[in-house]
Design a protein around this motif. Sequence first.
Motif, PDB file in Angstrom:
ATOM      1  N   VAL A   1       1.020  -1.091  -0.190  1.00 46.20           N
ATOM      2  CA  VAL A   1      -0.496  -0.162   0.021  1.00 46.20           C
ATOM      3  C   VAL A   1       0.894   1.298  -0.130  1.00 46.20           C
ATOM      4  N   TYR A   2       2.063   1.143   0.648  1.00 47.68           N
ATOM      5  CA  TYR A   2       2.832   2.471   0.872  1.00 47.68           C
ATOM      6  C   TYR A   2       4.583   2.449   0.491  1.00 47.68           C
ATOM      7  N   SER A   3       4.282   1.460  -0.584  1.00 43.20           N
ATOM      8  CA  SER A   3       5.981   1.610  -1.256  1.00 43.20           C
ATOM      9  C   SER A   3       6.139   2.813  -2.163  1.00 43.20           C
ATOM     10  N   ASN A   4       5.306   3.258  -2.000  1.00 44.01           N
ATOM     11  CA  ASN A   4       5.619   4.539  -3.003  1.00 44.01           C
ATOM     12  C   ASN A   4       5.405   6.212  -2.213  1.00 44.01           C
ATOM     13  N   GLN A   5       4.759   5.823  -1.288  1.00 39.60           N
ATOM     14  CA  GLN A   5       4.585   7.100  -0.813  1.00 39.60           C
ATOM     15  C   GLN A   5       4.822   6.484   1.304  1.00 39.60           C
ATOM     16  N   PRO A   6       5.924   6.345   1.847  1.00 38.62           N
ATOM     17  CA  PRO A   6       5.469   5.191   3.112  1.00 38.62           C
ATOM     18  C   PRO A   6       5.357   6.668   4.159  1.00 38.62           C
ATOM     19  N   ASP A   7       5.993   8.178   4.005  1.00 42.67           N
ATOM     20  CA  ASP A   7       4.532   9.082   4.763  1.00 42.67           C
ATOM     21  C   ASP A   7       3.267   8.985   4.849  1.00 42.67           C
ATOM     22  N   ARG A   8       2.831   8.140   4.250  1.00 44.65           N
ATOM     23  CA  ARG A   8       1.509   8.447   4.024  1.00 44.65           C
ATOM     24  C   ARG A   8       0.405   7.602   4.919  1.00 44.65           C
ATOM     25  N   TRP A   9       1.503   6.635   5.567  1.00 50.38           N
ATOM     26  CA  TRP A   9       0.543   6.075   6.546  1.00 50.38           C
ATOM     27  C   TRP A   9       0.086   6.579   7.482  1.00 50.38           C
ATOM     28  N   SER A  10       0.758   7.745   8.461  1.00 51.64           N
ATOM     29  CA  SER A  10       0.345   7.899   9.295  1.00 51.64           C
ATOM     30  C   SER A  10      -0.897   9.362   9.392  1.00 51.64           C
ATOM     31  N   THR A  11      -0.980   9.754   8.117  1.00 45.33           N
ATOM     32  CA  THR A  11      -1.798  10.939   7.594  1.00 45.33           C
ATOM     33  C   THR A  11      -3.440   9.545   7.799  1.00 45.33           C
ATOM     34  N   ASP A  12      -2.550   8.454   7.337  1.00 42.82           N
ATOM     35  CA  ASP A  12      -4.240   7.747   7.020  1.00 42.82           C
ATOM     36  C   ASP A  12      -4.865   7.326   7.861  1.00 42.82           C
ATOM     37  N   ARG A  13      -3.748   6.789   9.239  1.00 41.88           N
ATOM     38  CA  ARG A  13      -3.981   6.103   9.941  1.00 41.88           C
ATOM     39  C   ARG A  13      -5.264   7.091  10.832  1.00 41.88           C
ATOM     40  N   TYR A  14      -4.623   8.364  11.121  1.00 37.21           N
ATOM     41  CA  TYR A  14      -5.359   9.258  11.625  1.00 37.21           C
ATOM     42  C   TYR A  14      -5.993   9.533  11.701  1.00 37.21           C
ATOM     43  N   SER A  15      -6.169   9.838  10.502  1.00 39.49           N
ATOM     44  CA  SER A  15      -7.987  10.468   9.743  1.00 39.49           C
ATOM     45  C   SER A  15      -8.923   9.334  10.174  1.00 39.49           C
ATOM     46  N   GLU A  16      -7.969   7.714   9.819  1.00 42.77           N
ATOM     47  CA  GLU A  16      -9.192   6.945  10.148  1.00 42.77           C
ATOM     48  C   GLU A  16      -9.389   6.534  11.392  1.00 42.77           C
ATOM     49  N   LEU A  17      -8.901   6.673  12.212  1.00 37.40           N
ATOM     50  CA  LEU A  17      -9.203   7.140  13.730  1.00 37.40           C
ATOM     51  C   LEU A  17      -9.964   7.881  14.103  1.00 37.40           C
ATOM     52  N   GLU A  18      -9.538   9.201  13.897  1.00 38.91           N
ATOM     53  CA  GLU A  18     -10.418  10.467  13.819  1.00 38.91           C
ATOM     54  C   GLU A  18     -11.625  10.042  13.523  1.00 38.91           C
ATOM     55  N   ARG A  19     -12.196   9.943  12.385  1.00 41.98           N
ATOM     56  CA  ARG A  19     -13.367   8.800  11.578  1.00 41.98           C
ATOM     57  C   ARG A  19     -14.222   7.902  13.045  1.00 41.98           C
ATOM     58  N   ILE A  20     -13.498   7.011  13.445  1.00 41.71           N
ATOM     59  CA  ILE A  20     -14.349   6.224  13.890  1.00 41.71           C
ATOM     60  C   ILE A  20     -14.655   6.511  15.571  1.00 41.71           C
ATOM     61  N   MET A  21     -13.728   7.527  16.096  1.00 43.95           N
ATOM     62  CA  MET A  21     -13.988   8.087  17.524  1.00 43.95           C
ATOM     63  C   MET A  21     -14.599   8.913  17.462  1.00 43.95           C
ATOM     64  N   GLY A  22     -14.972   9.714  16.250  1.00 43.18           N
ATOM     65  CA  GLY A  22     -14.938  10.897  16.326  1.00 43.18           C
ATOM     66  C   GLY A  22     -14.641  11.934  17.321  1.00 43.18           C
ATOM     67  N   ARG A  23     -14.849  13.530  16.242  1.00 42.05           N
ATOM     68  CA  ARG A  23     -13.424  15.059  16.866  1.00 42.05           C
ATOM     69  C   ARG A  23     -13.491  14.735  18.229  1.00 42.05           C
ATOM     70  N   ASP A  24     -14.948  14.446  18.839  1.00 47.54           N
ATOM     71  CA  ASP A  24     -13.896  15.055  20.654  1.00 47.54           C
ATOM     72  C   ASP A  24     -13.481  14.012  20.958  1.00 47.54           C
ATOM     73  N   LYS A  25     -13.928  12.902  20.689  1.00 48.07           N
ATOM     74  CA  LYS A  25     -12.784  11.806  21.389  1.00 48.07           C
ATOM     75  C   LYS A  25     -11.260  11.600  20.939  1.00 48.07           C
ATOM     76  N   TYR A  26     -11.550  11.610  19.924  1.00 49.07           N
ATOM     77  CA  TYR A  26     -10.235  11.854  18.707  1.00 49.07           C
ATOM     78  C   TYR A  26      -9.364  13.052  19.801  1.00 49.07           C
ATOM     79  N   THR A  27      -9.707  13.838  19.992  1.00 50.10           N
ATOM     80  CA  THR A  27      -9.080  15.128  20.838  1.00 50.10           C
ATOM     81  C   THR A  27      -9.062  14.630  21.044  1.00 50.10           C
TER      82      THR A  27
END
Length: 141
Positions: free
Chosen positions: A69-95
Amino acid sequence: MKKLFITALLLGTFSLGYAQSDYYNDYRRSVTDVNWQTVVSDLLLSATQANEINALNNRYNDYDGWNRVYSNQPDRWSTDRYSELERIMGRDKYTKFKTKYYKGKNPVAVYNSNKNNDKRYKHMNKKAKAHKVYKTKGNKR
């Protein structure tokens, strides 16, 4: 000339692989450094949210899956992961999650800052502070 080109090509390949494995290690630490059961209970997440977080944590169990998934852009994992966590938790709980586990910093910045903390040079700070010269008004020569 041909040998020089092949050597440069091999060095580039190995250094890229090493850099990507560093990114994968950061990814794995983002999964294993946090006790997710505690996060779920502290933030009062629903069973659905807990299941989605567990699925997210188990998404890339090995380097090969992550690398596909991340061979071309290995630093993209973090933005993908944390935006997904924010989506799952909701903005307030993610904060609240960020505040407690990352001291309010962006988790991406936490893992990127670790790349710049070279332990070989940590002792230099103490020496530099010990040798400071302070100027005083009465000390003119």
